[in-house]
Each structure stands twice: as structure tokens, then as C-alpha cells.
Design a protein around this motif. Structure first.
Motif, short mmCIF file in Angstrom:
data_model
loop_
_atom_site.label_atom_id
_atom_site.label_comp_id
_atom_site.label_asym_id
_atom_site.label_seq_id
_atom_site.Cartn_x
_atom_site.Cartn_y
_atom_site.Cartn_z
N UNK A 126 6.95 5.24 1.28
CA UNK A 126 5.84 4.34 0.96
C UNK A 126 6.40 2.95 0.68
N UNK A 127 6.02 1.98 1.51
CA UNK A 127 6.57 0.63 1.32
C UNK A 127 5.73 -0.22 0.37
N UNK A 128 4.45 0.08 0.23
CA UNK A 128 3.60 -0.68 -0.69
C UNK A 128 3.23 -2.06 -0.21
N UNK A 129 3.51 -2.39 1.04
CA UNK A 129 3.26 -3.75 1.53
C UNK A 129 1.80 -4.01 1.84
N UNK A 130 0.97 -2.99 1.75
CA UNK A 130 -0.46 -3.24 1.97
C UNK A 130 -1.05 -4.14 0.89
N UNK A 131 -0.34 -4.26 -0.24
CA UNK A 131 -0.83 -5.11 -1.33
C UNK A 131 -0.38 -6.56 -1.20
N UNK B 189 0.82 -4.01 8.29
CA UNK B 189 1.69 -3.97 9.47
C UNK B 189 2.97 -4.75 9.26
N UNK B 190 3.17 -5.29 8.06
CA UNK B 190 4.35 -6.12 7.82
C UNK B 190 5.63 -5.31 7.98
N UNK C 85 8.74 -9.00 0.72
CA UNK C 85 7.52 -9.39 0.00
C UNK C 85 7.70 -10.75 -0.65
N UNK C 86 8.84 -10.95 -1.32
CA UNK C 86 9.11 -12.24 -1.95
C UNK C 86 9.21 -13.36 -0.92
N UNK C 87 9.87 -13.10 0.20
CA UNK C 87 10.02 -14.13 1.22
C UNK C 87 8.67 -14.57 1.76
N UNK C 88 7.79 -13.63 2.02
CA UNK C 88 6.46 -13.97 2.52
C UNK C 88 5.69 -14.79 1.49
N UNK C 89 5.70 -14.36 0.24
CA UNK C 89 4.94 -15.05 -0.79
C UNK C 89 5.49 -16.46 -1.02
#
Length: 511
Positions: free
Chosen positions: A36-41, A296-297, A395-399
Motif C-alpha cells: 500500500x503506497x498511500x499516494x491516493x491522498x 496513478x502516481x 510525495x514530498x517532491x510533488x508537494x
């Protein structure tokens, strides 16, 4: 043979074959479940901290995202970099190495067959034990031809786990190349935009040189007429010299950036000077940026897929290490011809054969097998942590990229106002100085303010474009997952089928 005994023999053989088939299907060690990557959030929109929030859409990130800048030169450089970059070529060769290792691991599941031929002229000792038994001691020829075959039955899935690990490592190598492709495309765009920003700064410096030169001429004329002071003349000359000093540094930076682009394209220094020497404005930024769906990230970021494949390989290695504790059963056989005379090799009586099972049971290894299992489990835990770290970093890079993009656009809008006001102040100061209504200090301050505001405005435009490049890079743009999957499907005869989503499960597979 009676009908009953024949039936019992057939049933015995069928039962034996069934037992072997069941054993061959047994695989020890943990199986794989998708992590589970959790990237949907992930929030694929900038924070609400900025007055002007740029627009985003949920459309898929384009593979050739640089085309959104609508710059033919940039598109040409990107295409040439994909073909000529040496880092990508090295990554492709690593794929071939990994493919060969996969082939080696796959070969362990198949029988090995070898042929041999030998000739020797032999004689035994006249005083040896064979002579005492009456064997002839005269010299003679000995010819032998034959085939040997062996096959280790993969009862506990050791060979299958090793192949599974090699297949996952092969996939990780492919994703490593795609991660390099993403980096190269972003680096080409980044350096190209910096080059255009540096060229724009050179133009700004030259424009201000013209302003400073005209001002110096005016001050010198007023000094000759006794209206201006030596202080004003010296200040004007210092201002002119300070602006001139900016040109060599900017020129050197421009040349270094052109060489950096040439290196990314696998070219020698100055190979792109003719194409890039002419200054061009920064490309325009798209008003609506496609960022895709958060869920989809993980599929778009090749570094996440690479970390997942490495976790797969490390987990399969645990099964191989556990299988080492179990007996190894193999089949070995040979067939051939032996004769003392070459002409007798064709005789049916020269044949020989051997066939039978082999069993290897590890009894004492000095703790080597146990420590190997501990090592494999520790590597799997490390790979699991590395996967979570890769996901969190993505996640940090995208944000951060979204935040930087919004911040630079808002900053640029305010700097446009600042530059326009500084231009008006400079025109008013110059007009007042010409009419004698203002002193030179006002002109000098206005010149410096205009130059500084132009520099900040150009820097902001460059950083806004770079922030967009970083955003596309963080979203995994620059490679095509579908094309990679199609390539894997087309070469399915030589490549392993995908093992699906990867991660370690603590449950053991049962025979």
C-alpha cells in the motif's frame, strides 16, 4: 504378467508421478502482495496560500511534457538527448547484463546435457594388482563416446525463487533506465531554460549599458559646462564599469550551460554553440498544467516501481535461502560406447549406460545456511524501508514542486509591477536631471533600481519555468509506462512474466 499385477504396476507409476508433480509444485518462502503506497491522498494542487493559484487538470501527464513549452529548439534537444545520452546508454547495457543473469537463473530449472569423447593408449603395471589377477599388461587403445545428463528436481522451489529474484532484478534494472530517462529529460529542460534566462540577463545588461553610457555622456557634458560636479561624473563612470563587469561573468555562464547541454547529448564541447548562441526569449508557460490522478502516481514514477521490484527480488531471495535447508534430489544418467578397437564402437555390445537418483542433504554447514537466511531477511527489511522512503520522498517532491510553482507565479506577477514602476521612476529622474530639477543621485538610484528589478524579473521568469520542470519530473513525466509494458509483452518468450504488484508477505507458501 497377470492383469491384476499389470494394473498395480500402472497404479504405482501413476501415484509416483503424482507425488513428484505435487512436490515440484511446492515452494517455500514468502509470497508477494502489493504494498500500500498511500499516494491516493496526495493533493495535486497548490496550497491556498497564494493570491493567484495556477490551474491544474487531472489529464494524464504527457510523455513529451516539454512540448507544452511550445519551443522547437527544446523539443529537438530532448529528442537528441534521448538518443545520444551516455547515461541512458549505460543503463541500457545494464539491462542486457540483467537479462543475461536472468537467463542463467532460468537455466537452473532445466536439465543439463553434455557430450564427451576420449581416446587413450593404456597399459597396466606388470607388478600391479590387476596383473596379479591375470589381466593382460600389453599396451592397448581405449575409445569412448557418450552423453551425460543431469537434472535437479526443484522440489522446494529453490530454482524458481532464484529465477523469480532474477526476474524482479531485471525489472528493477529496466525501471532504473526509465528513471534515468526522466532525469535526463528534466535536466535538458532545466539547463536549456537557465541558458535562455542567462541570455536574457545578458540582454538586460547590454540595455543598461546603453542607458549608463548615455547618462555618462550627459554628465560629462554638464561637467564641461560647469553644471555637474566631479562626484556625478565619477559616479556615472563607476555605474557604467559595474554594469560592464557583469557581461564577462554572464558570458562564461552562458558558454558553460551550452557545454552542459552538449554533454547531456553526448557531444563534444562547443558542439551546440552554432544552434544555441543566438539569444531567444524564455518559452511561454502553459496556463493549464495536466497533473494526472494521485492514485496513478506510483505507476508513473519509475523510481517507485524500481524500489518495488527490488523489494520483490529481496523477498524471493528469502525463499531460496529457506530451500537450502531441504534435501536436493536430482537425476543423473549417461549413455555411450566403449571399445578397445575403434572399429568396435559401432557394435551394439559396446554400449554402456547408467541412470539413477542423487540426494544431497545438508547436515552441518557451520551455521552458514542460517546466517544466509538471516542476511536475506535483513535485506528484505531494508528493501521494504527503502520502498516506503521512495514513496514518501516522491510525495514530498510533488508537494514542494506544486508550492514552488505557485509561489514563483505569484512572485513574477508582483515583480512585473515593480519593474514597470522602476521604469517610470528612471524616466522621470532622467527628465528631471536634464531639466536641472533633480540631482544625479536620483538618476543613479533609479538606474540601479531598474537594473535590479529587471534582474529579479528575469530570475523569477526563469525560476517559474524551472519550477514547472521540477513539477513534471516529480510527476514522473518523460517516459511511457504503456510502451515499456508492451515491450515486455512482445519479448515474453525471453523475459519473465510480470509477477504483479510486489511486496513481501509474512505468510509462508504451502506445498
Amino acid at each position: 504378467m497377470t492383469r491384476q499385477s499389470r494394473f498395480l504396476q500402472i497404479a504405482y507409476r501413476a501415484g509416483l508421478a503424482s507425488c513428484v508433480a505435487v512436490l515440484l509444485g511446492c515452494t517455500v518462502g514468502p509470497d508477494f502482495v502489493g504494498p500500500a503506497d498511500g499516494l491516493a491522498a496526495v493533493q495535486l494542487s497548490p496550497r491556498a496560500d497564494y493570491a493567484q493559484a495556477p490551474e491544474t487538470s487531472s489529464e494524464n501527464v504527457p510523455v513529451s511534457w516539454w512540448a507544452l513549452f511550445n519551443d522547437p529548439v527544446l523539443s529537438d534537444l530532448e529528442s537528441r538527448a534521448q538518443a545520444g545520452n551516455l547515461d541512458l546508454q549505460v543503463a541500457s547495457e545494464r539491462i542486457e547484463q540483467s537479462r543475461a543473469r536472468l537467463g542463467i537463473a532460468s537455466s537452473a530449472m532445466l536439465p543439463s546435457v553434455g557430450g564427451s569423447a576420449s581416446y587413450s593408449r593404456e597399459a597396466i603395471s606388470e607388478h600391479g594388482k590387476f596383473a596379479a589377477l591375470g589381466a593382460p599388461t600389453n599396451a592397448g587403445d581405449f575409445w569412448q563416446l557418450g552423453f551425460d545428463a543431469s537434472w535437479e528436481l526443484d522440489l522446494w522451489g529453490r530454482a524458481r525463487r532464484l529465477r523469480e529474484s532474477a526476474a524482479a532484478t531485471f525489472e528493477a534494472t529496466r525501471y532504473e533506465r526509465e528513471a534515468a530517462r526522466v532525469t535526463v529529460s528534466a535536466e535538458v529542460a532545466r539547463i536549456y531554460l537557465q541558458l535562455r534566462g542567462t541570455q536574457a540577463q545578458l540582454d538586460i545588461a547590454r540595455q543598461n549599458l546603453g542607458i549608463a553610457d548615455r547618462t555618462l555622456g550627459l554628465v560629462e557634458s554638464r561637467e564641461r559646462n560647469g553644471v555637474a560636479t566631479r562626484f556625478e561624473t565619477s559616479s556615472a563612470r563607476a555605474q557604467l564599469a559595474g554594469i560592464k563587469a557583469m557581461v564577462p561573468e554572464l558570458t562564461q555562464r552562458r558558454n558553460a550551460l551550452m557545454n552542459a547541454l552538449a554533454l547531456l547529448l553526448g557531444k563534444e564541447p562547443r558542439a551546440l554553440d552554432a544552434q544555441l548562441m543566438e539569444a531567444m526569449p524564455l518559452p511561454s508557460l502553459p496556463t493549464n498544467v495536466p497533473v494526472g490522478l494521485p492514485s496513478e502516481l506510483a505507476h508513473r514514477r519509475p523510481d517507485i516501481l524500481r524500489a518495488e521490484a527490488r523489494l520483490h527480488a529481496a523477498t524471493a531471495a528469502i525463499g531460496a535461502a529457506k530451500a537450502d535447508f531441504y534435501p536436493r534430489i536430482g537425476l543423473r544418467g549417461g549413455i555411450g560406447l566403449q571399445a578397445l578397437d575403434f572399429n568396435d564402437l559401432g557394435s551394439w555390445d559396446s554400449r554402456f549406460f547408467s541412470v539413477g537418483p542423487t540426494v544431497y542433504l545438508p547436515i552441518f554447514q557451520g551455521g552458514r545456511l542460517k546466517q544466509r537466511l538471516i542476511l536475506s531477511e535483513a535485506r528484505q527489511k531494508t528493501a521494504a524501508i527503502a520502498y516506503r522512503q521512495t514513496v514518501l520522498r516522491a510525495w514530498h517532491e510533488v508537494d514542494n514542486a506544486l508550492d514552488a510553482w505557485a509561489a514563483q507565479q505569484n512572485r513574477h506577477a508582483e515583480l512585473l509591477v515593480s519593474f514597470a514602476q522602476n521604469e517610470q521612476a528612471l524616466r522621470a529622474a532622467e527628465q528631471g536631471y536634464k531639466e536641472g530639477a533633480a540631482d544625479y543621485l536620483g538618476v543613479l538610484a533609479a538606474q540601479r533600481g531598474t537594473l535590479a528589478s529587471q534582474t529579479r524579473l528575469n530570475d523569477s521568469a526563469t525560476k517559474a519555468a524551472l519550477a514547472l520542470v521540477n513539477l513534471f519530473k516529480s510527476l514522473g513525466g518523460g517516459w511511457e509506462p504503456d510502451a515499456l509494458a508492451a515491450a515486455a509483452q512482445s519479448s515474453s518468450d525471453s523475459l519473465p512474466q510480470s509477477a504483479g504488484r510486489l511486496a513481501a508477505s509474512t505468510s509462508e507458501a504451502t506445498p
